[in-house]
Enzyme design. Structure first.
Site, mmCIF file in Angstrom:
data_model
loop_
_atom_site.group_PDB
_atom_site.id
_atom_site.type_symbol
_atom_site.label_atom_id
_atom_site.label_comp_id
_atom_site.label_asym_id
_atom_site.label_seq_id
_atom_site.Cartn_x
_atom_site.Cartn_y
_atom_site.Cartn_z
ATOM 1 N N ASP A 178 0.644 -1.309 -0.143
ATOM 2 C CA ASP A 178 0.017 -0.025 -0.031
ATOM 3 C C ASP A 178 0.885 1.061 0.118
ATOM 4 O OD1 ASP A 178 -1.759 2.355 1.042
ATOM 5 O OD2 ASP A 178 -3.148 0.894 1.172
ATOM 6 N N ASP A 209 -6.040 3.935 -11.060
ATOM 7 C CA ASP A 209 -7.498 3.242 -11.348
ATOM 8 C C ASP A 209 -8.485 4.680 -10.974
ATOM 9 O OD1 ASP A 209 -9.915 1.949 -11.440
ATOM 10 O OD2 ASP A 209 -9.032 0.105 -10.271
ATOM 11 N N LYS A 261 -17.321 3.964 -11.218
ATOM 12 C CA LYS A 261 -18.661 4.167 -10.449
ATOM 13 C C LYS A 261 -18.802 5.087 -9.379
ATOM 14 C CE LYS A 261 -19.862 -0.568 -12.170
ATOM 15 N NZ LYS A 261 -20.262 -1.863 -12.096
ATOM 16 N N ARG A 304 2.489 2.119 -23.764
ATOM 17 C CA ARG A 304 1.493 1.144 -24.390
ATOM 18 C C ARG A 304 0.344 1.616 -23.833
ATOM 19 N NH1 ARG A 304 4.226 -4.435 -23.476
ATOM 20 N NH2 ARG A 304 4.807 -3.372 -21.703
ATOM 21 N N GLU A 323 -1.035 4.256 -22.599
ATOM 22 C CA GLU A 323 -1.453 5.589 -23.220
ATOM 23 C C GLU A 323 -1.662 5.692 -24.836
ATOM 24 O OE1 GLU A 323 0.089 10.335 -23.131
ATOM 25 O OE2 GLU A 323 1.392 8.448 -21.891
#
Length: 214
Positions: free
Chosen positions: A99, A121, A125, A193, A195
């Protein structure tokens, strides 16, 4: 993982790797000194989420006077970065597994020259937005570890997340945007790759660069 990556993980992890959970404090304040990892004391860049390591390696190779500590949880990405670092014979790169925010909390306040967060990430949602890395409490923790004048550089291909990032970073009282809104694409950040795929899919890339002012 490929055979090359498995071999890299087995052979190179003891040389270049650190598990965040094993980052031992070195003083009574419970802080971790990364100089022991690199064998020298130099300006330190932390990259959160190094993916397959392409960007880390290219930027570190072009910037030998700074040390790069890449933090990742994806085992194939860690293995690939280990292999790339070894092939390029880069002494200024180390890889931490775990982490990133736990590691950030172990570093001394004001000890970082830069934080890089490229294509995190986006958790698109709404119910998952609380999992996003760029949110006020996390940004405050990152900024506290930056030296005055140090930078946080983010990039994303998710337009809504770019706006959220910008609003969050703008709201932090200790950071100042180095550009009028989004930054021009920095030449020193390699095109990966991932991007290229984003651009081919019609998703524009947004860069944000902020400096700690106090």
């Amino acid at each position: 993982m490929s055979g090359r990556q498995i071999a890299a993980l087995e052979q190179l992890w003891p040389v270049y790797g650190l598990r965040v959970a094993d980052a031992a404090p070195v003083d009574p304040a419970g802080l971790f000194d990364p100089a022991g990892l690199f064998g020298r004391r130099a300006p330190l860049v932390v990259e959160i989420g190094s993916g397959m390591g392409d960007t880390t390696v290219e930027m570190a190779a072009a910037d030998p006077d700074r040390d790069y500590l890449a933090v990742e949880v994806h085992t194939p990405g860690i293995a690939n970065l280990l292999d790339l670092v070894h092939r390029r014979d880069l002494g200024n790169v180390r890889i931490a597994e775990g982490d990133a925010l736990d590691l950030i909390d172990l570093l001394a306040p004001g000890s970082l020259d830069a934080v890089h967060i490229f294509f995190p990430d986006p958790w698109p949602k709404s119910r998952h937005h609380k999992r996003r890395l760029i949110q006020p409490a996390h940004v405050a923790r990152l900024r506290a570890r930056l030296a005055v004048g140090g930078t946080v550089h983010c990039a994303t291909d998710w337009a809504e997340y770019a706006e959220s990032m910008r609003a969050t970073l703008d709201a932090d009282p200790g950071l100042v945007n180095l550009h009028d809104g989004y930054a021009p694409r920095p030449a020193h950040r390699p095109v990966t790759r991932f991007e290229r795929r984003a651009l081919a899919a019609g998703r524009p890339i947004a860069d944000l660069v902020y400096r700690r002012r106090r």
